[in-house]
Write an enzyme that holds these catalytic residues in place. Structure first.
Site, PDB file in Angstrom:
ATOM      1  CD  GLN A   1      -2.608  -1.194   2.632  1.00 40.34           C
ATOM      2  OE1 GLN A   1      -3.497  -0.376   2.863  1.00 40.34           O
ATOM      3  NE2 GLN A   1      -2.252  -2.126   3.510  1.00 40.34           N
TER       4      GLN A   1
ATOM      5  CG  ASP B   1       8.077   3.451   0.692  1.00 33.91           C
ATOM      6  OD1 ASP B   1       8.587   2.366   0.346  1.00 33.91           O
ATOM      7  OD2 ASP B   1       7.322   3.550   1.682  1.00 33.91           O
TER       8      ASP B   1
ATOM      9  CG  HIS C   1      -2.694   2.829  -2.196  1.00 36.93           C
ATOM     10  ND1 HIS C   1      -2.637   2.664  -0.828  1.00 36.93           N
ATOM     11  CD2 HIS C   1      -3.845   2.228  -2.601  1.00 36.93           C
ATOM     12  CE1 HIS C   1      -3.703   1.993  -0.421  1.00 36.93           C
ATOM     13  NE2 HIS C   1      -4.442   1.717  -1.477  1.00 36.93           N
TER      14      HIS C   1
ATOM     15  N   GLY D   1       2.640  -4.281   8.879  1.00 35.91           N
ATOM     16  CA  GLY D   1       2.548  -2.828   8.912  1.00 35.91           C
ATOM     17  C   GLY D   1       1.231  -2.254   8.461  1.00 35.91           C
ATOM     18  CB  THR D   2      -1.490  -2.845   6.634  1.00 38.82           C
ATOM     19  OG1 THR D   2      -2.833  -2.423   6.361  1.00 38.82           O
ATOM     20  CG2 THR D   2      -1.351  -4.313   6.298  1.00 38.82           C
ATOM     21  CB  SER D   3      -4.774  -1.614  11.070  1.00 33.38           C
ATOM     22  OG  SER D   3      -5.432  -0.766  10.130  1.00 33.38           O
TER      23      SER D   3
END
Length: 242
Positions: free
Chosen positions: A90, A93, A108, A174-176
């Site tokens: 997501q 970078d 994204h 690193g994502t909920s």
């Protein structure tokens, strides 16, 4: 020949935060003085494109200053050792690529790329440059960041669904699993595929059947990859106390 087991990794802002890249939820970061509707929507772009470009220039410089962390490097190393690793991120970078990962799908978009305002297929790597007013695509339209803004479709979503549907194991880092449509990707997993989530928040609610490792990405991901390298196969250890 039998297909190599396929690991699909879904990464979010938490993995890059450990490299110093602020999330839009940060209370004192780049987003703090910039309402989302002004800098990350088609309406904001139509109203004040220079403000949007300046905002993403600052974000781009932050990305350039950041370095891949232990989690990025562990995933790249796993691929280099011959494991079949696909990353769906997501994040906008390029830290996965700079760590050495080659199979990276950006849901994204990519901040290090510019694209046409009229044709999303016309994309231009930026290198060390930023985007200025007057920079145009081959059709003469103003260039914009190659970023999916709020209210826009996610063109790579179907490809991400196909990758997850082919997974033997899924790793979420690193994502909920709260941001749609990415959060729905877990439901594309085959019925016999396992899933492990690495996140430092012990109170995070996770879907049934997901094994949770309550650890930061920079600790949990290298620990998992050490298991897989040692055993020569993909599996989910029962806890994060490795």
């Amino acid at each position: 020949m039998a297909k190599s087991p396929h690991l699909v990794v879904l990464t979010g802002a938490g993995i890059s935060a450990e490299s110093g890249i602020e999330t839009f939820r940060a209370a004192d970061g780049l987003w703090a003085n910039h309402p989302i509707e002004d800098v990350a929507t088609p309406e904001g772009w139509a109203k004040n494109p220079q403000r949007v470009l300046s905002f993403y220039d600052a974000r781009r410089e932050q990305v350039r200053d950041a370095r891949p962390n232990a989690a990025h490097r562990a995933l790249a190393n796993l691929e280099a050792l011959g494991f079949d690793v696909s990353i769906v991120t997501q994040n906008i970078d390029d830290l996965h690529e700079r760590a050495g990962s080659r199979q990276v799908l950006h849901l994204h978009g990519e901040i290090m790329v510019a694209r046409s305002s009229v044709d999303e297929r016309m994309r231009y790597p930026l290198g060390r440059r930023n985007i200025a007013m007057g920079d145009v695509c081959d059709r003469g339209s103003q260039l914009r960041p190659d970023v999916v803004w709020f209210g826009e479709a996610v063109p790579a979503y179907q490809e991400a669904c196909e990758l997850v549907a082919d997974a033997d194991l899924m790793l979420v880092v690193g994502t909920s699993l709260a941001v749609m449509p990415a959060a729905a990707l877990i439901h594309e997993l085959p019925l016999d595929a396992q899933c492990v989530l690495v996140d430092p928040d012990p109170g995070l609610q996770v879907p049934a059947g997901v094994t949770r490792w309550v650890m930061p990405a920079g600790e949990g991901v290298p620990a998992l990859t050490r298991h897989w390298q040692r055993e020569g196969r993909l599996f989910v250890p029962p806890s994060g106390n490795a």
